[in-house]
Motif scaffolding. Structure first.
Motif, PDB file in Angstrom:
ATOM      1  N   GLY A 118       0.669  -1.067   0.018  1.00 31.94           N
ATOM      2  CA  GLY A 118       0.025   0.032   0.074  1.00 31.94           C
ATOM      3  C   GLY A 118       0.920   1.121  -0.031  1.00 31.94           C
ATOM      4  N   ARG A 119       1.836   1.165   0.682  1.00 30.97           N
ATOM      5  CA  ARG A 119       2.698   2.366   0.700  1.00 30.97           C
ATOM      6  C   ARG A 119       3.313   2.845  -0.519  1.00 30.97           C
ATOM      7  N   VAL A 120       3.677   1.805  -1.233  1.00 30.24           N
ATOM      8  CA  VAL A 120       4.294   1.983  -2.630  1.00 30.24           C
ATOM      9  C   VAL A 120       3.092   2.243  -3.571  1.00 30.24           C
ATOM     10  N   GLY A 121       1.880   2.092  -3.370  1.00 30.41           N
ATOM     11  CA  GLY A 121       0.864   2.447  -4.068  1.00 30.41           C
ATOM     12  C   GLY A 121       0.371   1.346  -5.009  1.00 30.41           C
ATOM     13  N   LEU A 122       0.818   0.064  -4.834  1.00 33.51           N
ATOM     14  CA  LEU A 122       0.352  -1.128  -5.525  1.00 33.51           C
ATOM     15  C   LEU A 122      -0.812  -2.242  -5.025  1.00 33.51           C
ATOM     16  N   GLU A 123      -1.761  -1.518  -4.147  1.00 35.30           N
ATOM     17  CA  GLU A 123      -2.688  -2.407  -3.478  1.00 35.30           C
ATOM     18  C   GLU A 123      -3.311  -3.231  -4.383  1.00 35.30           C
ATOM     19  N   LYS A 124      -3.692  -2.287  -5.459  1.00 37.77           N
ATOM     20  CA  LYS A 124      -4.598  -2.938  -6.537  1.00 37.77           C
ATOM     21  C   LYS A 124      -3.936  -4.156  -7.517  1.00 37.77           C
ATOM     22  N   ILE A 143      11.022  -2.415  -3.740  1.00 39.03           N
ATOM     23  CA  ILE A 143      11.286  -1.349  -2.671  1.00 39.03           C
ATOM     24  C   ILE A 143       9.979  -1.994  -1.508  1.00 39.03           C
ATOM     25  N   ALA A 144       8.945  -2.424  -1.771  1.00 36.10           N
ATOM     26  CA  ALA A 144       8.071  -2.734  -0.744  1.00 36.10           C
ATOM     27  C   ALA A 144       8.685  -3.924   0.020  1.00 36.10           C
ATOM     28  N   ARG A 145       9.236  -4.754  -0.825  1.00 34.75           N
ATOM     29  CA  ARG A 145      10.038  -5.993  -0.262  1.00 34.75           C
ATOM     30  C   ARG A 145      11.016  -5.694   0.534  1.00 34.75           C
ATOM     31  N   ALA A 146      11.834  -4.713   0.356  1.00 33.93           N
ATOM     32  CA  ALA A 146      13.095  -4.225   1.213  1.00 33.93           C
ATOM     33  C   ALA A 146      12.466  -3.401   2.369  1.00 33.93           C
ATOM     34  N   LEU A 147      11.333  -2.733   2.390  1.00 32.44           N
ATOM     35  CA  LEU A 147      10.508  -2.006   3.347  1.00 32.44           C
ATOM     36  C   LEU A 147       9.998  -3.086   4.444  1.00 32.44           C
ATOM     37  N   THR A 148       9.601  -4.101   3.874  1.00 31.58           N
ATOM     38  CA  THR A 148       8.738  -5.311   4.449  1.00 31.58           C
ATOM     39  C   THR A 148       9.870  -5.820   5.647  1.00 31.58           C
ATOM     40  N   ALA A 149      11.050  -5.820   5.251  1.00 28.94           N
ATOM     41  CA  ALA A 149      12.038  -6.457   6.276  1.00 28.94           C
ATOM     42  C   ALA A 149      12.547  -5.482   7.448  1.00 28.94           C
ATOM     43  N   GLU A 150      11.808  -4.514   7.398  1.00 28.52           N
ATOM     44  CA  GLU A 150      11.884  -3.324   8.173  1.00 28.52           C
ATOM     45  C   GLU A 150      13.514  -3.086   8.515  1.00 28.52           C
ATOM     46  N   PRO A 151      14.258  -2.887   7.658  1.00 26.49           N
ATOM     47  CA  PRO A 151      15.762  -2.746   7.952  1.00 26.49           C
ATOM     48  C   PRO A 151      15.925  -1.211   8.460  1.00 26.49           C
ATOM     49  N   ARG A 152      17.135  -1.525   9.299  1.00 27.77           N
ATOM     50  CA  ARG A 152      17.518  -0.132  10.087  1.00 27.77           C
ATOM     51  C   ARG A 152      18.538   0.734   9.114  1.00 27.77           C
ATOM     52  N   VAL A 153      19.197  -0.336   8.165  1.00 25.04           N
ATOM     53  CA  VAL A 153      20.043   0.344   7.147  1.00 25.04           C
ATOM     54  C   VAL A 153      19.544  -0.029   5.690  1.00 25.04           C
ATOM     55  N   LEU A 154      19.200   0.750   5.003  1.00 21.43           N
ATOM     56  CA  LEU A 154      18.902   0.571   3.478  1.00 21.43           C
ATOM     57  C   LEU A 154      19.983   0.961   2.595  1.00 21.43           C
ATOM     58  N   MET A 155      20.561   0.092   1.715  1.00 18.42           N
ATOM     59  CA  MET A 155      21.556   0.417   0.786  1.00 18.42           C
ATOM     60  C   MET A 155      21.253   0.051  -0.607  1.00 18.42           C
ATOM     61  N   MET A 156      21.292   1.267  -1.315  1.00 25.96           N
ATOM     62  CA  MET A 156      20.770   0.976  -2.586  1.00 25.96           C
ATOM     63  C   MET A 156      22.063   1.240  -3.657  1.00 25.96           C
ATOM     64  N   ASP A 157      22.099   0.474  -4.809  1.00 20.44           N
ATOM     65  CA  ASP A 157      23.053   0.675  -5.799  1.00 20.44           C
ATOM     66  C   ASP A 157      22.197   1.342  -6.997  1.00 20.44           C
ATOM     67  N   GLU A 158      22.495   2.398  -7.367  1.00 24.13           N
ATOM     68  CA  GLU A 158      21.948   2.968  -8.422  1.00 24.13           C
ATOM     69  C   GLU A 158      20.696   2.632  -9.053  1.00 24.13           C
ATOM     70  N   PRO A 159      19.755   2.723  -8.129  1.00 30.94           N
ATOM     71  CA  PRO A 159      18.408   1.947  -8.039  1.00 30.94           C
ATOM     72  C   PRO A 159      17.717   2.671  -8.860  1.00 30.94           C
ATOM     73  N   PHE A 160      17.675   3.777  -9.394  1.00 33.15           N
ATOM     74  CA  PHE A 160      16.670   4.265 -10.405  1.00 33.15           C
ATOM     75  C   PHE A 160      17.346   4.445 -11.629  1.00 33.15           C
ATOM     76  N   SER A 161      18.510   3.730 -12.056  1.00 29.79           N
ATOM     77  CA  SER A 161      19.272   4.020 -13.312  1.00 29.79           C
ATOM     78  C   SER A 161      18.556   3.180 -14.523  1.00 29.79           C
ATOM     79  N   SER A 162      17.677   2.486 -14.215  1.00 30.90           N
ATOM     80  CA  SER A 162      17.156   1.721 -15.513  1.00 30.90           C
ATOM     81  C   SER A 162      15.897   1.953 -15.801  1.00 30.90           C
ATOM     82  N   VAL A 163      15.086   3.104 -15.230  1.00 31.82           N
ATOM     83  CA  VAL A 163      13.705   3.500 -15.350  1.00 31.82           C
ATOM     84  C   VAL A 163      13.738   4.850 -15.928  1.00 31.82           C
ATOM     85  N   ASP A 164      12.871   5.221 -16.774  1.00 32.52           N
ATOM     86  CA  ASP A 164      12.733   6.672 -17.590  1.00 32.52           C
ATOM     87  C   ASP A 164      12.943   7.722 -16.483  1.00 32.52           C
TER      88      ASP A 164
END
Ligand SMILES: Nc1ncnc2c1ncn2[C@@H]1O[C@H](COP(=O)(O)OP(=O)(O)O)[C@@H](O)[C@H]1O
Ligand SMILES: [Mg+2]
Length: 254
Positions: A118-124, A143-164
């Motif tokens: 729901g947080r990432v807007g995909l409930e439907k 992203i939702a899967r990462a958040l569900t793990a409730e990490p204390r530290v989130l590490m992202m490697d160029e996470p948005f480089s392959s989208v428009d």
């Protein structure tokens, strides 16, 4: 002591020296961007910080303890993380995967997963499969899967480089929004100056290979940040100018 400490970290791949003597202290709930040109060792540094790759020199400390394997409190989003989704599992089952083996009841797992979907807007789209979704939506699932793990530290490697470009702005804003509700420490690797300035509290700039820490910059832009307005502020433009001219100058020198 800071939550995450990189202490004189270096890494060689045989003859190739990827990164050299990098020391950084990241505070709890801080957003640190690691900015540098392609091939300067950003992914290497992030993988070492996450306990996915051993350092050749130096050490990594999380809450004062040496990191020698991936800690449970750290979640790592790979560069092409839509590919890390399991095609035979629905969106819900992909997200639930993060916490399936933590001893929660089935209902609890489902509720937690749905909350983050729901947080990432995909409930439907919870019953859809990854291949039925656009690239940007697949990133949201990851992203939702990462958040569900409730990490204390989130590490992202160029996470948005392959989208428009528009989806990228959208996902950057989404991460900012989520962090307001779910405080966590973030380490973001990027070669995109705008992205680093828009998102981070501090920016660690690396030199060309072997990547060394060239500069550590305080961003000092108010939060919450606005996808359009923040990018028009004087401070944003000054930082952008400074970082771009620095990276371009180094490119000439390399
Ligand atoms: N597994 C590996 N074996 C050999 N060389 C590698 C390996 N991984 C990375 N490198 C080299 O180390 C340097 C840094 O790589 P990387 O950390 O991926 O940089 P970046 O993420 O900044 O593009 C590059 O020159 C790359 O070719
Ligand atoms: Mg990389």
């Amino acid at each position: 002591m800071a939550q995450l400490v990189l202490d004189g970290v270096g890494r060689r791949y045989g003859e190739i020296e990827a990164i050299r003597d990098i020391s950084l202290a990241i505070e709890a709930h801080e957003f640190m961007a690691i900015l540098g040109p392609s091939g300067c060792g950003k992914s290497t540094l992030l993988q070492i910080a996450a306990g996915l790759l051993p350092a050749s020199f130096g050490r990594v400390l999380l809450d004062g303890a040496a990191v020698t394997a991936p800690p449970r409190s750290v979640v790592y989003l790979f560069q092409h993380y839509s590919r890390s989704l399991l095609p035979w599992r629905s969106v819900l089952a992909n997200v639930a995967f993060a916490i399936e083996h933590r001893g929660f009841s089935r209902t609890d797992v489902r509720e937690r997963a749905m909350h983050h979907i729901g947080r990432v807007g995909l409930e439907k789209f919870a019953t859809k499969y990854p291949w039925q979704l656009s690239g940007g939506m697949q990133q949201r699932v990851a992203i939702a899967r990462a958040l569900t793990a409730e990490p204390r530290v989130l590490m992202m490697d160029e996470p948005f480089s392959s989208v428009d470009a528009l989806t990228r702005l959208d996902l950057q804003a989404l991460i900012q929004e989520i962090r307001l509700a779910q405080p966590m420490t973030v380490l973001l690797v990027t070669h995109d100056v705008d992205e680093a300035v828009y998102m981070a509290d501090r920016i660690a700039v690396l030199t060309h290979r072997p990547g060394e820490l060239a500069e550590l910059i305080e961003v000092c832009l108010d939060r919450p940040r606005d996808a359009i307005g923040t990018r028009e502020q004087k401070r944003f433009l000054e930082l952008r100018h400074h970082l771009l001219s620095m990276l371009l100058r180094r490119q000439d020198a390399a």
